[in-house]
Scaffold this motif. Sequence first.
Motif, PDB file in Angstrom:
ATOM      1  N   ILE A 200       1.075  -1.246   0.013  1.00  0.00           N
ATOM      2  CA  ILE A 200       0.033   0.090  -0.076  1.00  0.00           C
ATOM      3  C   ILE A 200       0.798   1.131  -0.042  1.00  0.00           C
ATOM      4  CG2 ILE A 200      -1.960   1.417   1.245  1.00  0.00           C
ATOM      5  CD1 ILE A 200      -2.877  -1.092   2.362  1.00  0.00           C
ATOM      6  N   ASN A 201       0.903   2.146  -1.133  1.00  0.00           N
ATOM      7  CA  ASN A 201       1.685   3.093  -1.068  1.00  0.00           C
ATOM      8  C   ASN A 201       3.093   2.692  -0.948  1.00  0.00           C
ATOM      9  OD1 ASN A 201      -0.731   4.826  -1.597  1.00  0.00           O
ATOM     10  ND2 ASN A 201      -0.692   5.377   0.577  1.00  0.00           N
ATOM     11  N   ASN A 202       3.650   1.631  -1.609  1.00  0.00           N
ATOM     12  CA  ASN A 202       4.968   1.327  -1.679  1.00  0.00           C
ATOM     13  C   ASN A 202       5.507   0.676  -0.409  1.00  0.00           C
ATOM     14  OD1 ASN A 202       5.658   1.579  -4.458  1.00  0.00           O
ATOM     15  ND2 ASN A 202       5.997   3.675  -4.289  1.00  0.00           N
ATOM     16  N   LYS A 203       4.595   0.620   0.595  1.00  0.00           N
ATOM     17  CA  LYS A 203       4.927  -0.505   2.059  1.00  0.00           C
ATOM     18  C   LYS A 203       4.244  -1.504   2.137  1.00  0.00           C
ATOM     19  CE  LYS A 203       4.529   0.215   6.819  1.00  0.00           C
ATOM     20  NZ  LYS A 203       3.968   1.142   8.064  1.00  0.00           N
ATOM     21  N   ARG A 204       5.013  -2.606   2.095  1.00  0.00           N
ATOM     22  CA  ARG A 204       4.609  -3.877   2.263  1.00  0.00           C
ATOM     23  C   ARG A 204       3.725  -4.277   3.435  1.00  0.00           C
ATOM     24  NH1 ARG A 204       7.933  -9.312   0.502  1.00  0.00           N
ATOM     25  NH2 ARG A 204       6.246 -10.784   0.579  1.00  0.00           N
ATOM     26  N   VAL A 205       2.634  -4.708   3.484  1.00  0.00           N
ATOM     27  CA  VAL A 205       1.731  -4.957   4.336  1.00  0.00           C
ATOM     28  C   VAL A 205       1.201  -6.572   4.316  1.00  0.00           C
ATOM     29  CG1 VAL A 205       0.946  -2.655   4.381  1.00  0.00           C
ATOM     30  CG2 VAL A 205      -0.302  -4.266   3.039  1.00  0.00           C
ATOM     31  N   GLN A 206       0.674  -7.149   5.725  1.00  0.00           N
ATOM     32  CA  GLN A 206       0.061  -8.226   5.616  1.00  0.00           C
ATOM     33  C   GLN A 206      -1.253  -7.756   5.645  1.00  0.00           C
ATOM     34  OE1 GLN A 206       0.858 -11.565   5.541  1.00  0.00           O
ATOM     35  NE2 GLN A 206      -1.187 -11.937   5.490  1.00  0.00           N
ATOM     36  N   THR A 207      -1.651  -6.909   6.523  1.00  0.00           N
ATOM     37  CA  THR A 207      -3.069  -6.221   6.392  1.00  0.00           C
ATOM     38  C   THR A 207      -2.988  -4.865   6.643  1.00  0.00           C
ATOM     39  OG1 THR A 207      -3.180  -6.159   9.020  1.00  0.00           O
ATOM     40  CG2 THR A 207      -3.958  -8.360   7.695  1.00  0.00           C
ATOM     41  N   GLY A 208      -3.616  -4.071   5.841  1.00  0.00           N
ATOM     42  CA  GLY A 208      -3.600  -2.615   5.977  1.00  0.00           C
ATOM     43  C   GLY A 208      -4.843  -1.995   5.442  1.00  0.00           C
ATOM     44  N   GLN A 209      -5.018  -0.785   5.614  1.00  0.00           N
ATOM     45  CA  GLN A 209      -6.171   0.071   5.157  1.00  0.00           C
ATOM     46  C   GLN A 209      -5.966   0.999   3.829  1.00  0.00           C
ATOM     47  OE1 GLN A 209      -9.467   0.324   6.559  1.00  0.00           O
ATOM     48  NE2 GLN A 209      -9.764   1.229   4.581  1.00  0.00           N
ATOM     49  N   LEU A 210      -6.586   0.803   2.929  1.00  0.00           N
ATOM     50  CA  LEU A 210      -6.595   1.302   1.593  1.00  0.00           C
ATOM     51  C   LEU A 210      -7.640   2.556   1.503  1.00  0.00           C
ATOM     52  CD1 LEU A 210      -4.599   0.943  -1.195  1.00  0.00           C
ATOM     53  CD2 LEU A 210      -6.722  -0.152  -2.207  1.00  0.00           C
ATOM     54  N   LEU A 211      -7.243   3.709   1.317  1.00  0.00           N
ATOM     55  CA  LEU A 211      -7.937   4.976   1.351  1.00  0.00           C
ATOM     56  C   LEU A 211      -8.157   5.442  -0.169  1.00  0.00           C
ATOM     57  CD1 LEU A 211      -6.505   6.833   4.577  1.00  0.00           C
ATOM     58  CD2 LEU A 211      -8.765   5.167   4.417  1.00  0.00           C
ATOM     59  N   PRO A 212      -9.251   6.118  -0.373  1.00  0.00           N
ATOM     60  CA  PRO A 212      -9.343   6.705  -1.878  1.00  0.00           C
ATOM     61  C   PRO A 212      -8.099   7.413  -2.200  1.00  0.00           C
ATOM     62  CG  PRO A 212     -11.438   6.845  -0.618  1.00  0.00           C
ATOM     63  CD  PRO A 212     -10.585   6.482   0.480  1.00  0.00           C
ATOM     64  N   GLY A 213      -7.714   7.223  -3.374  1.00  0.00           N
ATOM     65  CA  GLY A 213      -6.294   7.693  -3.815  1.00  0.00           C
ATOM     66  C   GLY A 213      -5.065   7.000  -3.344  1.00  0.00           C
ATOM     67  N   ASP A 214      -5.212   5.972  -2.731  1.00  0.00           N
ATOM     68  CA  ASP A 214      -4.127   5.055  -2.302  1.00  0.00           C
ATOM     69  C   ASP A 214      -3.590   4.286  -3.364  1.00  0.00           C
ATOM     70  OD1 ASP A 214      -3.554   6.264   0.063  1.00  0.00           O
ATOM     71  OD2 ASP A 214      -4.591   4.959   1.292  1.00  0.00           O
ATOM     72  N   GLU A 215      -2.627   3.739  -3.573  1.00  0.00           N
ATOM     73  CA  GLU A 215      -2.292   2.853  -4.660  1.00  0.00           C
ATOM     74  C   GLU A 215      -2.181   1.377  -3.843  1.00  0.00           C
ATOM     75  OE1 GLU A 215       1.298   3.182  -7.633  1.00  0.00           O
ATOM     76  OE2 GLU A 215       2.028   1.820  -6.204  1.00  0.00           O
ATOM     77  N   LEU A 216      -2.569   0.431  -4.430  1.00  0.00           N
ATOM     78  CA  LEU A 216      -2.496  -0.957  -4.112  1.00  0.00           C
ATOM     79  C   LEU A 216      -1.465  -1.832  -5.262  1.00  0.00           C
ATOM     80  CD1 LEU A 216      -3.155  -3.546  -2.429  1.00  0.00           C
ATOM     81  CD2 LEU A 216      -5.176  -3.851  -4.130  1.00  0.00           C
ATOM     82  N   ARG A 217      -0.286  -2.332  -4.590  1.00  0.00           N
ATOM     83  CA  ARG A 217       0.353  -2.938  -5.700  1.00  0.00           C
ATOM     84  C   ARG A 217       0.767  -4.414  -5.450  1.00  0.00           C
ATOM     85  NH1 ARG A 217       6.084  -3.468  -6.021  1.00  0.00           N
ATOM     86  NH2 ARG A 217       6.525  -1.936  -4.141  1.00  0.00           N
ATOM     87  N   LEU A 218       0.571  -5.051  -6.364  1.00  0.00           N
ATOM     88  CA  LEU A 218       0.745  -6.647  -6.139  1.00  0.00           C
ATOM     89  C   LEU A 218       1.845  -6.898  -7.238  1.00  0.00           C
ATOM     90  CD1 LEU A 218      -3.110  -7.634  -6.441  1.00  0.00           C
ATOM     91  CD2 LEU A 218      -1.872  -6.989  -4.423  1.00  0.00           C
ATOM     92  N   ASP A 219       3.034  -7.077  -6.420  1.00  0.00           N
ATOM     93  CA  ASP A 219       4.379  -7.243  -7.244  1.00  0.00           C
ATOM     94  C   ASP A 219       4.536  -5.832  -8.056  1.00  0.00           C
ATOM     95  OD1 ASP A 219       6.846  -8.704  -7.935  1.00  0.00           O
ATOM     96  OD2 ASP A 219       5.882  -8.656  -9.969  1.00  0.00           O
ATOM     97  N   GLN A 220       4.274  -5.942  -9.556  1.00  0.00           N
ATOM     98  CA  GLN A 220       4.550  -4.672 -10.360  1.00  0.00           C
ATOM     99  C   GLN A 220       3.040  -4.333 -10.853  1.00  0.00           C
ATOM    100  OE1 GLN A 220       7.322  -3.055 -10.435  1.00  0.00           O
ATOM    101  NE2 GLN A 220       8.135  -4.529  -9.056  1.00  0.00           N
ATOM    102  N   VAL A 221       2.082  -4.897 -10.536  1.00  0.00           N
ATOM    103  CA  VAL A 221       0.719  -4.702 -10.800  1.00  0.00           C
ATOM    104  C   VAL A 221       0.171  -3.444 -10.094  1.00  0.00           C
ATOM    105  CG1 VAL A 221      -1.697  -5.364 -11.083  1.00  0.00           C
ATOM    106  CG2 VAL A 221       0.150  -6.607 -12.085  1.00  0.00           C
ATOM    107  N   ARG A 222      -0.086  -2.313 -10.411  1.00  0.00           N
ATOM    108  CA  ARG A 222      -0.529  -1.295  -9.636  1.00  0.00           C
ATOM    109  C   ARG A 222      -1.944  -0.824  -9.882  1.00  0.00           C
ATOM    110  NH1 ARG A 222       2.448   2.654 -12.255  1.00  0.00           N
ATOM    111  NH2 ARG A 222       1.660   4.290 -10.538  1.00  0.00           N
TER     112      ARG A 222
END
Length: 277
Positions: A200-222
């Motif tokens: 989430i916003n380039n910070k690796r997470v196990q669990t986290g909160q994604l807010l509107p405007g935030d970026e979710l990245r799965l490896d290189q898929v954004r």
Amino acid sequence: MKLVFPNGEHATVLLSMGVNRIGSDPEGAVVLALPGIEHRHFEIHVTSTGANLQKPEGSGPVTVNGKPVNELIALRTGDLVGFGPVTVKFVASEPARASSGAAGGVLPASVVAAAQAMALDGDTGATRVRAAPPKFVLRGVSGTTFGKMYGVPGPMTIGRSAECDISIPVDEISRRHALVKPNAQGLLVEDLGSSNGTYINNKRVQTGQLLPGDELRLDQVRLILVAPGMEIQQVQQKTAPAARSPAAAGVPGWVKVTAGGVIAGSLALIAWLVLGR
């Protein structure tokens, strides 16, 4: 959608949108105080696109069609869910029963003919109810997902498997990479043991909160989380890299170059170069 108990342990249960808890908890959607049934044995998450079975922390053993379940799984009509001493049948829908006429249960010939005509035209006579739009949408901003929109009306799995709610066939993404759940602020993100991580916003997470405007990245898929009414410009400004400071660029401090004033800053720089000589 409903749960049918073939052996009569409980009356048929109509499932509600959202989370339906099944177990011995008196506050659950299905309450069964039987040996071998835990307080919250399992949950069924119902969305506008289907239903998923999930085992919360401290849950008991569950099978679907005789196979043990250890992670989130999509349910299909006719699936048999086993837990404790109980087997329940999941039914997504069933054909509507024909109505009988007022005189001896026989419909008038004119009514039958009209119904047949509508069927031939593809019109069943029923008004389709428009599904409510999802509150949050994931928008692809890289690779094969670029420009694609993924509505998130309820808990959804993301991965390269075709069985995931959001299937992204990219080799670097795990078969079941992450789970997203809508809440009041945005999406709760949970990594499902992926090999290359969830960010989430380039910070690796196990669990986290994604807010509107935030970026979710799965490896290189954004993917960017967008909420209704949110301007695209706001999303871009929130995820854009920070601009270099005027001092670092060798430009006098009075020339302010900002994300919203690139043109004005350029004109001021030209004026300084011309008049300052």
